[in-house]
Design a protein around this motif. Structure first.
Motif, PDB file in Angstrom:
ATOM      1  N   ILE A  12       0.845  -1.188   0.000  1.00  0.00           N
ATOM      2  CA  ILE A  12       0.000   0.000   0.000  1.00  0.00           C
ATOM      3  C   ILE A  12       0.879   1.236   0.000  1.00  0.00           C
ATOM      4  N   GLU A  15       0.178   7.085   0.408  1.00  0.00           N
ATOM      5  CA  GLU A  15      -1.116   7.767   0.436  1.00  0.00           C
ATOM      6  C   GLU A  15      -2.267   6.786   0.651  1.00  0.00           C
ATOM      7  N   ASN A  16      -1.929   5.561   0.954  1.00  0.00           N
ATOM      8  CA  ASN A  16      -2.920   4.550   1.323  1.00  0.00           C
ATOM      9  C   ASN A  16      -3.718   3.962   0.174  1.00  0.00           C
ATOM     10  N   TYR A  34     -11.189  -5.451   1.783  1.00  0.00           N
ATOM     11  CA  TYR A  34     -11.753  -4.776   2.949  1.00  0.00           C
ATOM     12  C   TYR A  34     -10.859  -4.966   4.167  1.00  0.00           C
ATOM     13  N   VAL A  36      -7.655  -5.647   4.345  1.00  0.00           N
ATOM     14  CA  VAL A  36      -6.383  -4.928   4.257  1.00  0.00           C
ATOM     15  C   VAL A  36      -6.614  -3.441   4.454  1.00  0.00           C
ATOM     16  N   HIS A  37      -7.680  -2.957   3.854  1.00  0.00           N
ATOM     17  CA  HIS A  37      -7.973  -1.529   3.978  1.00  0.00           C
ATOM     18  C   HIS A  37      -8.208  -1.161   5.442  1.00  0.00           C
ATOM     19  N   THR A  38      -8.980  -1.996   6.111  1.00  0.00           N
ATOM     20  CA  THR A  38      -9.283  -1.691   7.509  1.00  0.00           C
ATOM     21  C   THR A  38      -8.024  -1.783   8.372  1.00  0.00           C
ATOM     22  N   LEU A  40      -5.284  -0.725   7.788  1.00  0.00           N
ATOM     23  CA  LEU A  40      -4.495   0.517   7.726  1.00  0.00           C
ATOM     24  C   LEU A  40      -4.735   1.375   8.963  1.00  0.00           C
ATOM     25  N   ASP A  41      -5.914   1.256   9.529  1.00  0.00           N
ATOM     26  CA  ASP A  41      -6.208   1.949  10.782  1.00  0.00           C
ATOM     27  C   ASP A  41      -5.166   1.622  11.837  1.00  0.00           C
ATOM     28  N   VAL A  42      -4.938   0.334  11.987  1.00  0.00           N
ATOM     29  CA  VAL A  42      -4.009  -0.116  13.030  1.00  0.00           C
ATOM     30  C   VAL A  42      -2.585   0.251  12.648  1.00  0.00           C
ATOM     31  N   GLU A  44      -1.603   2.798  10.934  1.00  0.00           N
ATOM     32  CA  GLU A  44      -1.399   4.222  11.217  1.00  0.00           C
ATOM     33  C   GLU A  44      -1.240   4.455  12.713  1.00  0.00           C
ATOM     34  N   GLU A  45      -2.063   3.747  13.469  1.00  0.00           N
ATOM     35  CA  GLU A  45      -1.994   3.893  14.916  1.00  0.00           C
ATOM     36  C   GLU A  45      -0.616   3.493  15.417  1.00  0.00           C
ATOM     37  N   PRO A  67      -6.170  -9.753  14.982  1.00  0.00           N
ATOM     38  CA  PRO A  67      -6.646 -11.056  14.582  1.00  0.00           C
ATOM     39  C   PRO A  67      -8.152 -10.997  14.300  1.00  0.00           C
ATOM     40  N   THR A  68      -8.582 -11.738  13.373  1.00  0.00           N
ATOM     41  CA  THR A  68     -10.019 -11.922  13.227  1.00  0.00           C
ATOM     42  C   THR A  68     -10.267 -13.404  13.431  1.00  0.00           C
TER      43      THR A  68
ATOM     44  N   HIS B 334     -10.969 -15.412  19.547  1.00  0.00           N
ATOM     45  CA  HIS B 334     -10.612 -15.948  18.233  1.00  0.00           C
ATOM     46  C   HIS B 334      -9.990 -17.313  18.372  1.00  0.00           C
ATOM     47  N   ARG B 433     -10.001   5.292  14.243  1.00  0.00           N
ATOM     48  CA  ARG B 433      -9.973   4.160  13.304  1.00  0.00           C
ATOM     49  C   ARG B 433     -11.168   4.306  12.379  1.00  0.00           C
ATOM     50  N   ARG B 435     -11.492   3.836   9.183  1.00  0.00           N
ATOM     51  CA  ARG B 435     -11.756   2.797   8.193  1.00  0.00           C
ATOM     52  C   ARG B 435     -12.566   1.669   8.830  1.00  0.00           C
ATOM     53  N   SER B 436     -12.179   1.335  10.052  1.00  0.00           N
ATOM     54  CA  SER B 436     -12.900   0.281  10.742  1.00  0.00           C
ATOM     55  C   SER B 436     -14.337   0.727  10.996  1.00  0.00           C
ATOM     56  N   GLU B 471      -9.061   6.961  -1.206  1.00  0.00           N
ATOM     57  CA  GLU B 471      -7.814   6.227  -1.045  1.00  0.00           C
ATOM     58  C   GLU B 471      -7.547   5.262  -2.197  1.00  0.00           C
ATOM     59  N   TRP B 473      -9.190   2.513  -3.510  1.00  0.00           N
ATOM     60  CA  TRP B 473      -9.341   1.069  -3.399  1.00  0.00           C
ATOM     61  C   TRP B 473     -10.453   0.637  -4.342  1.00  0.00           C
ATOM     62  N   PRO B 476     -13.247  -2.396  -3.355  1.00  0.00           N
ATOM     63  CA  PRO B 476     -14.279  -1.934  -2.431  1.00  0.00           C
ATOM     64  C   PRO B 476     -15.138  -0.825  -3.039  1.00  0.00           C
TER      65      PRO B 476
END
Lengths: 143, 1210
Positions: A12, A15-16, A34, A36-38, A40-42, A44-45, A67-68, B334, B433, B435-436, B471, B473, B476
């Motif tokens: 990625i 610029e994401n 979805y 991978v995109h999500t 990005l939140d973590v 960035e954090e 983890p999911t 999980h 967050r 995106r989440s 962004e 994508w 999506p």
């Protein structure tokens, strides 16, 4: 099915936007996008948290992002803020942190090669066969 | 009486047990203070296996000794383990000791020994009471202690401690009490360390046996948990947690091995079908119910996991790390799901979701319970995952009350689901967050869609879509956009739906069938013959992309009458061909197109001429390269020219699209996002001029459309395609493309073929005629007004195909032009000669043929060149205009000419100097000087060469002697003439050059002769000695007419005289003038009249000294000066002259000057006459006074050698 492998690998841009994303063809590609995109939140954090603490001396490997039920998502950030994300099946217990690390390192090396190609325009999506090959080697092979 | 006490660590669970006997009253009082004071001071706990030492506080329970409580072999219980056995005695009587106490002690020791315990201590309590009681039999206290020591403590004297008067408040008793405490702590810790070490070793041994058949995880679990309990009691929560984590890891490993086919028997119990899914229970520190089931080996996987986690949770909360709980919880959830799958445990449908959900809520509840809200908010990131996990439980359950309620009705279920979803979303948003949050929002939208509430769903979808688009994508984006389309269709948002459909129709991520479907949606709408008012305007970007714009011809600039075509390349994104009723490009008229005739602008010029390539921002798919890299720099050259002469002041580069580049980056929505979020509201501008084509079919891919441009200067602004009721509009064509169809006036310019144009020589000039819109017909001619100063030479030739005929009449030169089409260029050369003005005479203005006053060419000096410039104007009558065209050419005179009069006595010479200031070398020939008026005058040339070389920047001097017969005329009108030619050319090319000048008052009037006489008696002048200077002024000629007229006004009677003033001035400081240095001489105006003046001078140096300079000036009395222009510089009325006056000979005259001055000073003089009335000095013209002694020298000897220079040679 070879379990010692990733199910999705993504690169990625700073610029994401995705420079490269590939998942196991039989599985739901959209879902990985979805995921991978999500993630990005973590990423960035983690970057901002580490950035504050250590400046530029941070480690590139970000570890398990989250983890999911089905997957584990690992992250890696280059110094130029290009992100690598590897998604591994949760049931895949044979992959240890070290193996994930080395996968990222391999990915990073190959990515560097792509960037060194004078015909590659940085910021464009990656369309390198060599890179594809490296990724394929890390991905679950479905016959 | 005696009591033996057993020390134990303070463990909450097991009951107290007393092991030995003592005086009950004394014991109880000591017991409480011991139990209290023992943990007051920490002890350093040194640990085995290199673990870091720790400071710990020891607590103890005192239990009465019973033999059956001593641990049996193989007892694993650590909690109830007796760590230290204490024997208390207050015996001070030897007899008593010997008789009973010793025996009792022996028994106690034996039982301890049989159970392998070596941790004991004997405490001898000494009270005053006991001493007093048996005074007779009393032995020194020490003897009892010594006895005990010798009997029991061989080599371990510290095993017997004396405690004196524990109930007294003396310093002595206090001291012994403290030392007892210290001793107890030390011994207790020693024993504890030893026993713990032994326990750990045993535990490890047990663990190593785990591969042996019959090994039970549950048994081992209990052992290691015992250790954990001990650590927990010692407040070593970290160590306690490690025990559980080790158990956790061990179990996990077994499950994983099971998955890999390596089955352990004991795992069987965990593979039982899940019957209970009551979730985690975290409120109690120890869930005894589950613990028991583990102990019995009946626990299920979820039971074990739940119990393990509850213990970890408790310890983590003790450790003030509640956030780790949530994090671990998520992993646990999980993980459990995975493990159940691995172990192939049968699970009722929904049971797992139920367990996950309940557990999530339980964890959240527990965490909230132990943290304040602020902390909670700050650490949302840890809990949010759980919220999300709770939300994702696919079939939604609620805990206990909630669960029942939720499952009881659909409404309640929905309510809870929404509540949880919103909670999760809000939390995600709060911690950034986004995106989440959007992903949760998207699933919420899906829920709303299923519920048939597309309106709410759309909000969430649009939000998510925006983020995916921004962004880049693509997958999506496509997926979400399809969902959006569904919403919009349900909501009958026609415009939005069509826009989205168009985007989807052009989306390569979809299959062709899907794309066709969406394309058809648009086409079927356009096919509907709805009411006219309902026109839908969509962004062009979703439908087709303008990729390239090309002008034919490439210059994008043609004159009217020619054809300018604009070719657009449109990339149609639709999967099928679309028929367009009309394609319109609106154009905007540019007013300020001042000097850009025939030139294309900016963007066109930069790349390929005439072609504008438009960068594509990828509308729907792929990386938003335009968003990432930003728009490209659009640079243009600027030139700042002076408004007067169009010379370049400065030049530079400007960026034309700074407004796009310099935007804040945090607010970056990509510059042009045709992402269907908001359809463009910009319509096509009404009434604008347009380029149009009708009925075009756009095929998928690139299409070429050609427009023909109308005249004018226009910028292409917008593009609009109309398909039925739908208009696709490109609101802004960028980079801008401009074209020009222009009309131009004919233009005639004349420029030198070579710079600079030299006057006096034939020079070629180039005429350039741009015909513009004018057609040159046969017979059209240019009429040039002839001028004398610049004749046109008949050597014209045309640069081009046909010749030009030139007819010259007296006043006009007519150049007939060949026929030429409009916007054509005619060029020809003419040879012209600019005659060098000879100098003096200036005839009156003439009139040109057209009646205009002829402007005499005026010469002036140009700053760039030493040559004198002449502007020659030409007036040309052109056939296309009733006005004359005035053109100017600048010529430069190659020479500078100077003249001078030289005289020697009565003889006169004229010298002419010609300086070549041009860059060309000339040959100069036939140099002549003539006098116009006086025939008798002879000018005899002293020049020997007939032809002379005059190199550039060099000068040639010519000399003539003037000879006359009768009188020399006072004024000479001379003409110098010469022929010259550039050195390279032959004689025939010689051109004349004239120079006129006038010499006045050439006759020598006076001769001045000076002589220096040495002082009397001397042969030579000596420096420092006065000598005489005799100046002799002689009148040489009779007064001429003019001269008499000048002076006659004052002297009417007697012989004519004139006044002269002389002045001796030595500028080189060789002479000191003693006495008067200047004076007035009255000179009779007759020939040979002489006047002598004696002046004393003193040479200041020895050697050949030049004579002091003698100046003779004309003195004009005030009345004589009327005719002469006043010259304030030579006014006599100044201080220097006043001083001078005192030394003048002629007292009368000076007096008159004085009186004049004084009269003036009283103010009675006529102010108007003031300047005119002053007496004045006027120099003679050169040649009028001849100085004989000019440049004479006189020998001056050094002064008499008065001073002897002493030179001593020693």
């Amino acid at each position: 099915m070879n379990t010692n492998m990733a199910v999705c690998i993504a690169v990625i841009a700073k610029e994401n936007y995705p420079l490269y994303i590939r998942s196991v063809p039989t599985q739901n590609e959209l879902k990985f996008h979805y995921t991978v995109h999500t993630s990005l939140d973590v990423v960035e954090e983690k970057i901002s948290a580490v950035g504050k603490a250590l400046g530029d001396q941070r480690e590139l490997y970000l570890g398990l992002l989250y983890p999911t039920e089905d997957y584990k998502v690992y992250g890696y950030v280059t110094n130029s803020k290009v992100k690598f994300v590897i998604v591994v099946d949760s049931s895949n217990t044979s992959l240890r942190d070290n193996e994930i690390r080395s996968m990222f390192r391999k990915l990073h090396n190959s990515f560097t090669d792509v960037m060194c190609n004078p015909f590659h325009n940085p910021g464009d999506t990656i369309q390198s066969k060599a890179f594809d090959g490296i990724v394929s080697g890390m991905m679950v092979q479905t016959a | 009486m005696r009591k033996k006490i057993f020390f134990n660590n303070n463990i909450p669970l097991p009951p107290l047990e007393l092991l030995h006997f003592f005086f009950f009253a004394l014991f109880t009082s000591l017991y409480t203070s011991l139990a209290q004071q023992l943990p007051r001071e920490p002890m350093e706990w040194r640990r085995t296996y290199g673990r870091a030492p720790k400071m710990i506080l020891l607590e103890a329970n005192f239990v009465q000794f019973k033999e059956e409580l001593l641990p049996k072999e193989g007892n694993k219980a650590l909690l109830t383990f007796p760590f230290l056995h204490i024997y208390w005695t207050d015996c001070c009587d030897t007899e008593m000791y010997k008789s009973s106490v010793k025996e009792d002690m022996m028994r106690w020791q034996n039982s301890l020994r049989t159970h392998g315990s070596s941790d004991w201590v004997i405490i001898v309590v000494e009270t005053n009471d006991t001493k007093k009681k048996n005074k007779t039999n009393i032995l020194p206290r020490s003897s009892i202690v010594d006895k005990i020591r010798s009997d029991f403590c061989n080599k371990q004297s510290d095993r017997c401690v004396v405690l004196s008067d524990p109930l007294k408040d003396s310093s002595r008793s206090q001291e012994s009490w403290n030392s007892l405490l210290l001793k107890l702590r030390t011994l207790l810790l020693m024993s504890f360390t030893k026993n713990l070490g032994r326990f750990e070793d045993e535990m490890r041994t047990l663990r190593e046996k785990r591969t042996q058949p019959g090994w039970s995880f549950c048994e081992y679990f209990m052992v290691q948990e015992e250790l954990a309990f001990v650590f927990e009691m010692l407040q070593q929560f970290e160590d306690a947690l490690v025990q559980y984590d080790e158990l956790d890891a061990l179990f996990t490993q077994y499950v994983l091995n099971f998955g890999a086919g390596d089955t352990a028997n004991w795992l069987g119990s965990f593979c039982a079908p899940v019957r209970n899914w009551s979730g985690l229970l975290l409120r109690r520190p120890i869930d005894m119910e589950k613990r028991d089931s583990i102990q019995r080996g009946e626990a299920s996987l979820l039971d074990l996991r739940s119990y393990l986690f509850s213990r970890q949770c408790t310890l983590l909360i003790f450790l003030q790390r509640p956030w780790e709980v949530t994090q671990r919880a998520l992993e646990l959830l999980h993980n459990c799901v995975q493990e159940l799958r691995l172990l192939e445990v049968q699970v009722l449908e929904g049971a797992l979701d139920c367990w996950v959900f309940l557990s999530c809520l339980e964890v959240l509840h527990r965490i909230e319970g132990c943290c304040d809200p602020a902390q909670l908010a700050a650490n949302c990131s840890h809990t949010v995952g759980l919220w999300a996990a709770a939300h994702t439980g696919t079939v939604l359950q609620s805990p206990y009350k909630k669960l029942k309620e939720a499952l009881s009705s659909v409404e309640a279920f929905e309510r809870h689901y929404l509540e949880l979803s919103h909670a999760a979303m809000e939390m995600y948003q709060a911690i950034g967050r986004l995106r989440s949050a959007r992903l949760v929002g998207k699933s919420l939208a899906e829920f709303y869609m299923r519920k048939g509430d597309p309106e709410r769903a759309e909000t969430f979808l649009q939000e998510a879509l925006k983020s995916y688009v921004s962004e880049g994508w693509s997958l999506p984006v496509t997926h979400t956009r399809r969902q959006v389309a569904e919403c919009q269709k349900l909501l009958s948002k026609t415009e939005d739906y069509l826009q989205t459909s168009a985007l989807l129709a052009g989306d390569v991520n979809l299959t062709t069938d899907e794309r066709k479907h969406f394309c058809q949606e648009i086409l079927s709408f356009t096919g509907k013959s709805g009411d006219q008012s309902h026109k839908v305007t969509l962004s062009m970007g979703v439908f087709a992309q303008l990729t390239q714009l090309k002008f034919h011809p490439a210059a994008a600039s043609v004159h009217s009458g020619a054809v300018l075509q604009v070719e657009l390349t449109l990339r149609c994104l639709m999967p099928v061909s679309v028929r367009i009723q009309q394609l319109v490009a609106s154009i905007h008229f540019e007013v300020d197109h001042g000097g850009t005739h025939g030139r294309s602008k900016g963007a066109q010029r930069r790349t390929h001429p005439g072609t504008v390539v438009f960068r594509q921002s990828n509308s729907s798919a792929g990386p938003p390269s335009s968003a990432g890299a930003g728009p490209s720099l659009e640079l243009d050259e600027i030139q700042d020219r002076s408004p007067s002469d169009n010379s370049l002041n400065s030049t530079g580069v400007i960026c034309k699209n700074t407004h796009l580049l310099m935007r804040r980056h945090d607010s970056n929505s990509p510059p042009d996002t045709p992402n269907c979020i908001s359809p463009p509201t910009v319509g096509i501008k009404e009434g604008a001029q347009m380029l149009k084509v009708q009925d075009v079919t756009l095929e998928p891919g690139n299409n070429s459309i050609t427009f023909t441009a109308p005249p004018g200067t226009y910028t292409l602004r917008q593009l609009c395609a109309t398909v039925g009721e739908v208009q696709f509009i490109l609101p802004h064509i960028y980079p801008s493309a401009q074209y020009e169809v222009y009309s131009q006036e004919p233009q005639l310019t004349v420029e030198p073929l070579s710079e600079p144009l030299l006057a006096g020589l034939p020079q070629k000039v180039k005429f350039t005629l741009l015909t513009g819109h004018y057609t040159v017909k046969k017979g059209d001619a240019l009429q040039l007004s002839n001028t004398e100063t610049m004749p046109i030479l008949p050597s014209t030739k045309l640069v081009g195909e046909s010749t030009l005929s030139i007819q010259s009449s007296e006043k006009v030169t007519s150049i007939s032009l060949p026929p030429a089409p409009p916007y054509h260029t005619l060029e020809f050369q003419l040879e012209v000669l600019c005659i060098i003005p000879s100098g003096a005479d200036r005839p009156a203005n003439e009139r040109l043929t057209n009646g205009e006053v002829r402007h005499r060419p005026r010469s002036y000096s140009h700053p760039d060149t030493p040559m004198t410039a002449i502007d020659q104007r030409m007036s040309i009558d052109c056939p296309w205009s009733i006005y004359s065209t005035l053109l100017a050419l600048t010529f430069y005179i190659p020479f500078k000419t100077k003249h001078s009069l030289l005289s020697a006595g009565n003889r006169q010479y004229i010298q002419v100097c010609v300086q070549n200031v041009s860059d060309v070398n000339f040959a100069l020939a036939e140099v002549k000087l003539t006098e116009k008026q006086h025939a008798s005058l002879e000018l005899q040339s002293l020049n020997t060469k007939t032809q002379q070389l005059l190199c550039c920047k060099h000068s040639v001097f010519c000399l003539w002697e003037v000879r006359w017969k009768d009188d020399l005329p006072s004024c000479l009108q001379c003409v110098f003439s010469a022929n010259f030619s550039p050195l390279s050319q032959d004689i025939s090319a010689y051109k004349p050059f004239h120079y006129q000048f006038q010499l006045e008052r050439v006759t020598t009037l006076y001769s001045v002769k000076a002589e220096i006489f040495p002082p009397a008696g001397e042969q030579r002048c000596r420096s420092g000695v006065l000598c005489g200077l005799e100046v002799c002024i002689t009148r040489l000629t009779e007064p001429a007419e003019g001269e008499i007229a000048e002076d006659s006004k004052t002297e009417t009677d007697g012989p004519k005289t004139t006044k002269l003033m002389y002045e001796v001035a030595d500028s080189s400081s060789n002479w000191a003038v003693c006495g008067k240095s200047s004076g007035m001489v009255l000179m009779p105006m007759t020939a040979n009249a002489t006047h002598k003046v004696q002046i004393e001078v003193m040479p200041l140096f020895a050697g050949h000294l030049p004579f002091p300079k003698i100046k003779v000036l004309k003195y004009l009395p005030h009345t004589a000066a009327v005719a002469i222009q006043p010259d304030p510089d030579s006014c006599v009325e100044n201080d220097s002259l006043s001083l001078l006056d005192k030394t003048l000979d002629d007292q009368g005259d000076t007096a008159s000057i004085r009186s004049r001055g004084s009269v003036h000073s009283v103010g009675s003089g006529d102010q108007q006459q003031k300047g005119v009335a002053m007496p004045r000095l006027e120099p003679f013209s050169p040649g009028q006074v001849f100085n004989h002694s000019h440049a004479c020298q006189v020998l001056v000897l050094p002064a008499t050698d008065d001073h002897i220079m002493e030179v001593n040679a020693t």
